[in-house]
Write a protein that holds these residues in place. Structure first.
Motif, mmCIF file in Angstrom:
data_model
loop_
_atom_site.group_PDB
_atom_site.id
_atom_site.type_symbol
_atom_site.label_atom_id
_atom_site.label_comp_id
_atom_site.label_asym_id
_atom_site.label_seq_id
_atom_site.Cartn_x
_atom_site.Cartn_y
_atom_site.Cartn_z
ATOM 1 N N UNK A 72 1.490 -32.013 -22.703
ATOM 2 C CA UNK A 72 2.238 -32.597 -21.588
ATOM 3 C C UNK A 72 3.690 -32.726 -22.023
ATOM 4 N N UNK A 73 4.605 -32.250 -21.163
ATOM 5 C CA UNK A 73 6.027 -32.401 -21.480
ATOM 6 C C UNK A 73 6.856 -32.416 -20.206
ATOM 7 N N UNK A 74 7.941 -33.185 -20.280
ATOM 8 C CA UNK A 74 8.934 -33.266 -19.203
ATOM 9 C C UNK A 74 10.297 -33.064 -19.839
ATOM 10 N N UNK A 75 11.080 -32.118 -19.352
ATOM 11 C CA UNK A 75 12.429 -31.901 -19.865
ATOM 12 C C UNK A 75 12.480 -31.672 -21.364
ATOM 13 N N UNK A 76 11.433 -31.074 -21.905
ATOM 14 C CA UNK A 76 11.382 -30.774 -23.333
ATOM 15 C C UNK A 76 10.840 -31.888 -24.196
ATOM 16 N N UNK A 77 10.600 -33.065 -23.635
ATOM 17 C CA UNK A 77 10.009 -34.169 -24.393
ATOM 18 C C UNK A 77 8.493 -34.079 -24.252
ATOM 19 N N UNK A 78 7.799 -34.022 -25.388
ATOM 20 C CA UNK A 78 6.345 -33.869 -25.402
ATOM 21 C C UNK A 78 5.674 -35.226 -25.548
ATOM 22 N N UNK A 136 10.632 -30.392 -10.780
ATOM 23 C CA UNK A 136 11.142 -30.284 -12.152
ATOM 24 C C UNK A 136 12.575 -30.813 -12.221
ATOM 25 N N UNK A 137 13.362 -30.582 -11.174
ATOM 26 C CA UNK A 137 14.758 -31.028 -11.149
ATOM 27 C C UNK A 137 14.887 -32.544 -11.091
#
Length: 160
Positions: free
Chosen positions: A48-54, A116-117
């Protein structure tokens, strides 16, 4: 009174007396992908990741999904970070969903449109007395592609 934090994706699924029902869609603890037979196992998909943070823990789903947890009225808070996962964002920007949290079929919170934005949305909800917690993800743009949505760090605080 003792307070325990229970991780929804792992400990809650294994906790005695707590049940989970996948009402629609596929549940992916720690973001595994279901195989063709629908079997899931932790760790067999992308993290799971958002904006490159896992995030090491959480639930991964695809719209439409509806997952119910039997809390039996023993929980105090539900916290999570919910949004379109990087898995979809890397493929296309068209993914758009809404996430709704229900407590005993009463809406506790509905997000705005998740893309995503826009990034993920943090939730911290009062679930005192809630017997059944439901996490629903719906499509928000009439396109069912790239709607992988994750509930990162999905946790309940349990009063004992």
């Amino acid at each position: 009174m003792r307070v325990a934090v229970v991780d929804v994706a792992v400990e809650l699924l294994e906790a005695p007396g707590v049940g989970v029902a996948v009402l629609a869609g596929a549940l992916r603890p720690e973001a595994p992908l279901a195989d063709e037979a629908g079997a899931v196992a932790a760790g067999d998909g992308t993290p799971i990741s958002f904006g490159g943070t896992t995030y090491a823990k959480g639930l991964g789903v695809h719209a439409y999904s509806d997952v119910a947890f039997h809390l039996g009225g023993a929980a105090d808070r539900f916290t999570t970070l919910v949004g379109i996962d990087d898995f979809s964002a890397r493929q296309s920007s068209v993914g758009a969903t809404r996430a709704t949290v229900y407590g005993d079929d009463r809406v506790l919170h509905t997000t705005g449109v998740l893309t995503a934005a826009t990034g993920p949305v943090p939730l911290d909800l009062d679930v005192r007395g809630v017997r059944v917690l439901r996490l629903e993800v719906t499509d928000a743009n009439d396109k069912t592609s790239f709607d992988h949505t994750s509930w990162a760090l999905a946790r309940i605080t349990v009063l004992r």
